[in-house]
Design a protein around this motif. Structure first.
Motif, PDB file in Angstrom:
ATOM      1  N   LEU A 154       0.841  -1.188   0.000  1.00 31.44           N
ATOM      2  CA  LEU A 154       0.000   0.000   0.000  1.00 31.44           C
ATOM      3  C   LEU A 154       0.877   1.239   0.000  1.00 31.44           C
ATOM      4  O   LEU A 154       1.806   1.352   0.812  1.00 31.44           O
ATOM      5  CB  LEU A 154      -0.903   0.008   1.239  1.00 31.44           C
ATOM      6  N   LEU A 155       0.613   2.173  -0.908  1.00 28.30           N
ATOM      7  CA  LEU A 155       1.310   3.453  -0.949  1.00 28.30           C
ATOM      8  C   LEU A 155       0.336   4.527  -0.485  1.00 28.30           C
ATOM      9  O   LEU A 155      -0.663   4.813  -1.152  1.00 28.30           O
ATOM     10  CB  LEU A 155       1.811   3.758  -2.364  1.00 28.30           C
ATOM     11  N   VAL A 156       0.600   5.099   0.685  1.00 31.10           N
ATOM     12  CA  VAL A 156      -0.278   6.114   1.281  1.00 31.10           C
ATOM     13  C   VAL A 156       0.323   7.488   1.021  1.00 31.10           C
ATOM     14  O   VAL A 156       1.425   7.789   1.469  1.00 31.10           O
ATOM     15  CB  VAL A 156      -0.437   5.891   2.803  1.00 31.10           C
ATOM     16  N   VAL A 157      -0.406   8.318   0.272  1.00 35.35           N
ATOM     17  CA  VAL A 157       0.070   9.653  -0.087  1.00 35.35           C
ATOM     18  C   VAL A 157      -1.043  10.661   0.144  1.00 35.35           C
ATOM     19  O   VAL A 157      -2.212  10.287   0.286  1.00 35.35           O
ATOM     20  CB  VAL A 157       0.519   9.706  -1.561  1.00 35.35           C
ATOM     21  N   PRO A 158      -0.708  11.967   0.160  1.00 32.54           N
ATOM     22  CA  PRO A 158      -1.765  12.972   0.215  1.00 32.54           C
ATOM     23  C   PRO A 158      -2.597  12.936  -1.066  1.00 32.54           C
ATOM     24  O   PRO A 158      -2.308  12.188  -1.992  1.00 32.54           O
ATOM     25  CB  PRO A 158      -1.002  14.302   0.329  1.00 32.54           C
ATOM     26  N   ALA A 159      -3.634  13.747  -1.111  1.00 27.49           N
ATOM     27  CA  ALA A 159      -4.459  13.827  -2.326  1.00 27.49           C
ATOM     28  C   ALA A 159      -3.571  14.101  -3.535  1.00 27.49           C
ATOM     29  O   ALA A 159      -2.614  14.864  -3.469  1.00 27.49           O
ATOM     30  CB  ALA A 159      -5.501  14.935  -2.174  1.00 27.49           C
ATOM     31  N   LEU A 160      -3.877  13.468  -4.654  1.00 23.19           N
ATOM     32  CA  LEU A 160      -3.035  13.590  -5.842  1.00 23.19           C
ATOM     33  C   LEU A 160      -3.306  14.912  -6.555  1.00 23.19           C
ATOM     34  O   LEU A 160      -3.852  14.947  -7.664  1.00 23.19           O
ATOM     35  CB  LEU A 160      -3.282  12.397  -6.772  1.00 23.19           C
ATOM     36  N   THR A 161      -2.935  16.010  -5.924  1.00 28.06           N
ATOM     37  CA  THR A 161      -3.195  17.325  -6.489  1.00 28.06           C
ATOM     38  C   THR A 161      -2.031  17.835  -7.332  1.00 28.06           C
ATOM     39  O   THR A 161      -2.142  18.863  -7.974  1.00 28.06           O
ATOM     40  CB  THR A 161      -3.476  18.339  -5.362  1.00 28.06           C
ATOM     41  N   THR A 162      -0.898  17.163  -7.303  1.00 27.94           N
ATOM     42  CA  THR A 162       0.225  17.518  -8.173  1.00 27.94           C
ATOM     43  C   THR A 162       0.775  16.234  -8.776  1.00 27.94           C
ATOM     44  O   THR A 162       0.493  15.130  -8.308  1.00 27.94           O
ATOM     45  CB  THR A 162       1.366  18.209  -7.405  1.00 27.94           C
ATOM     46  N   GLU A 163       1.604  16.415  -9.812  1.00 24.08           N
ATOM     47  CA  GLU A 163       2.177  15.230 -10.443  1.00 24.08           C
ATOM     48  C   GLU A 163       3.306  14.637  -9.620  1.00 24.08           C
ATOM     49  O   GLU A 163       3.807  13.553  -9.944  1.00 24.08           O
ATOM     50  CB  GLU A 163       2.670  15.543 -11.852  1.00 24.08           C
ATOM     51  N   HIS A 196       9.807  -7.230  -8.965  1.00 27.32           N
ATOM     52  CA  HIS A 196       9.916  -8.244  -7.912  1.00 27.32           C
ATOM     53  C   HIS A 196       8.601  -8.980  -7.679  1.00 27.32           C
ATOM     54  O   HIS A 196       8.426  -9.626  -6.642  1.00 27.32           O
ATOM     55  CB  HIS A 196      10.391  -7.593  -6.603  1.00 27.32           C
ATOM     56  N   GLY A 197       7.682  -8.865  -8.630  1.00 23.42           N
ATOM     57  CA  GLY A 197       6.435  -9.618  -8.531  1.00 23.42           C
ATOM     58  C   GLY A 197       5.446  -9.059  -7.518  1.00 23.42           C
ATOM     59  O   GLY A 197       4.562  -9.786  -7.050  1.00 23.42           O
ATOM     60  N   PHE A 198       5.574  -7.769  -7.168  1.00 22.71           N
ATOM     61  CA  PHE A 198       4.648  -7.125  -6.239  1.00 22.71           C
ATOM     62  C   PHE A 198       3.710  -6.186  -6.994  1.00 22.71           C
ATOM     63  O   PHE A 198       4.065  -5.662  -8.062  1.00 22.71           O
ATOM     64  CB  PHE A 198       5.401  -6.312  -5.183  1.00 22.71           C
ATOM     65  N   GLY A 199       2.550  -5.954  -6.429  1.00 23.21           N
ATOM     66  CA  GLY A 199       1.657  -4.917  -6.901  1.00 23.21           C
ATOM     67  C   GLY A 199       1.588  -3.796  -5.887  1.00 23.21           C
ATOM     68  O   GLY A 199       1.851  -3.997  -4.706  1.00 23.21           O
ATOM     69  N   VAL A 200       1.243  -2.595  -6.347  1.00 21.47           N
ATOM     70  CA  VAL A 200       1.136  -1.424  -5.467  1.00 21.47           C
ATOM     71  C   VAL A 200      -0.280  -0.868  -5.553  1.00 21.47           C
ATOM     72  O   VAL A 200      -0.767  -0.546  -6.632  1.00 21.47           O
ATOM     73  CB  VAL A 200       2.155  -0.329  -5.859  1.00 21.47           C
ATOM     74  N   VAL A 201      -0.926  -0.765  -4.398  1.00 24.70           N
ATOM     75  CA  VAL A 201      -2.246  -0.155  -4.297  1.00 24.70           C
ATOM     76  C   VAL A 201      -2.068   1.272  -3.805  1.00 24.70           C
ATOM     77  O   VAL A 201      -1.411   1.509  -2.788  1.00 24.70           O
ATOM     78  CB  VAL A 201      -3.155  -0.938  -3.324  1.00 24.70           C
ATOM     79  N   LEU A 202      -2.642   2.227  -4.531  1.00 23.56           N
ATOM     80  CA  LEU A 202      -2.506   3.634  -4.180  1.00 23.56           C
ATOM     81  C   LEU A 202      -3.667   4.068  -3.291  1.00 23.56           C
ATOM     82  O   LEU A 202      -4.833   3.806  -3.585  1.00 23.56           O
ATOM     83  CB  LEU A 202      -2.490   4.475  -5.454  1.00 23.56           C
TER      84      LEU A 202
END
Length: 337
Positions: A71-80, A96-102
């Motif tokens: 899991l990738l926890v970030v602020p609101a995607l208001t910028t690139e 490495h065979g992993f997936g990332v959930v935003l």
């Protein structure tokens, strides 16, 4: 391949390579050394390539007790910027065979109370920006292997921290402006309670304070163009010597400062030098183009994912902050005498 089959199986690979299914499992699971010869392993790999075989990761992960999901926890995607962080993390994860959930988390509060019925059952680890750290409590992310981005290494809840060298970025900005002859500074600071923004303010004050005859005022604004416009206009019309250099915590804040300067009849850089931080696309879309600190967002995400993989494997993550670079453009010049 059996008639009517749309997807090759490990049995098909075994038949094509002339080996047992157990040997196929060992080779494709990278556990063959000392149990299968190198020529046999290569024969299995070649058969898998020829057939276009892909292992059933879902079934394998159930057996191993891992989901290979981060899991990738970030602020609101208001910028690139955070889109770049995701791109870098996802690239390394895929290798490495992993997936990332935003999981975008506006103002540190997630869009749902808990995006998973059980985060600990659904995830292998978490990468989180300190700007969205409060969301970790809601999803119990702090109970999983955790890597923090832009976080105080002395007080981080994570098993590892990955930071950009923001201190050096602010040092470069201050030295550039001081070298041009500026002595009256305004800091347009992001109104976000985060370690990275506190660090920027502390370093700017320390650097500006080294030069005689300097003044530094600070005003806070939400990271938005309109918020920056209002804050900058108010600060630039306040009593006292008008600043000749405006240091912004973010390129979006700098864009708002441009609008404020234009409203007040100030020309950039003749009457006011302006700097940003991030080097977003907007930095070269405004006129004059913005002097700013370039942050490598993709490398940031890549290093975050590499650190998490190291934590999961019991290794020590790579140490050292990621270098940043001041990009000098047309928005800065010596102050008018």
């Amino acid at each position: 391949m059996p008639p009517g089959s749309t997807r090759p199986t490990s049995r098909d690979v075994a038949q094509a390579a002339g080996v047992s299914q157990a040997a196929v499992s060992l080779v494709l699971g990278d556990k063959w050394r000392g149990r299968v010869s190198e020529p046999v392993a290569e024969r299995v790999r070649q058969a898998a390539r020829d057939l276009g075989y892909r292992p059933n990761l879902a079934a394998r992960n159930l057996r191993l007790g891992h989901t290979r999901t981060v899991l990738l926890v970030v602020p609101a995607l208001t910028t690139e910027f955070f889109a770049g962080v995701y791109t870098g993390a996802a690239r390394i994860a895929a290798d490495h065979g992993f997936g990332v959930v935003l999981y975008p988390s506006p103002e540190g509060v997630g869009p749902a109370r808990d995006p998973f019925h059980s985060a600990q059952a659904a995830l292998d680890g978490v990468i989180a920006s300190s700007m969205a750290a409060d969301a970790l409590t809601a999803i119990h992310g702090d109970q999983l292997p955790l890597v923090m981005l832009d976080s105080d290494p002395e007080g981080s809840p994570g098993a590892a921290t990955v930071n950009l060298d923001i201190t050096d970025g602010i040092r470069q900005v201050a030295e550039h402006l001081l070298g041009l002859g500026h002595r009256h500074f305004l800091h347009l600071a992001a109104d976000v309670p985060s370690w990275t923004f506190r660090t920027r303010a502390q370093e700017l004050a320390a650097r500006v304070g080294t030069a005689p005859g300097t003044t530094l005022r600070t005003t806070h604004a939400p990271i938005s163009i309109e918020g920056a416009l209002t804050a900058a206009e108010t600060a630039l019309t306040a009593p006292g010597p008008r600043p000749t250099a405006l240091v912004c915590d973010d390129d979006k804040l700098a864009a708002g400062a441009y609008k404020a300067a234009r409203r007040l009849g100030l020309r950039i850089p003749d009457d006011l030098s302006v700097t940003g931080l991030d080097d977003l696309a907007i930095a070269t879309a405004i006129d004059p183009e913005l002097t700013t600190v370039r942050l490598d967002a993709e490398l940031f995400g890549q290093r975050g994912m590499e650190a998490l993989l190291a934590v999961l494997e019991g290794r020590t993550p790579e140490q050292g902050d990621i270098p940043v670079e001041l990009v000098v453009r047309g928005s800065t010049a010596p102050p008018r005498q």
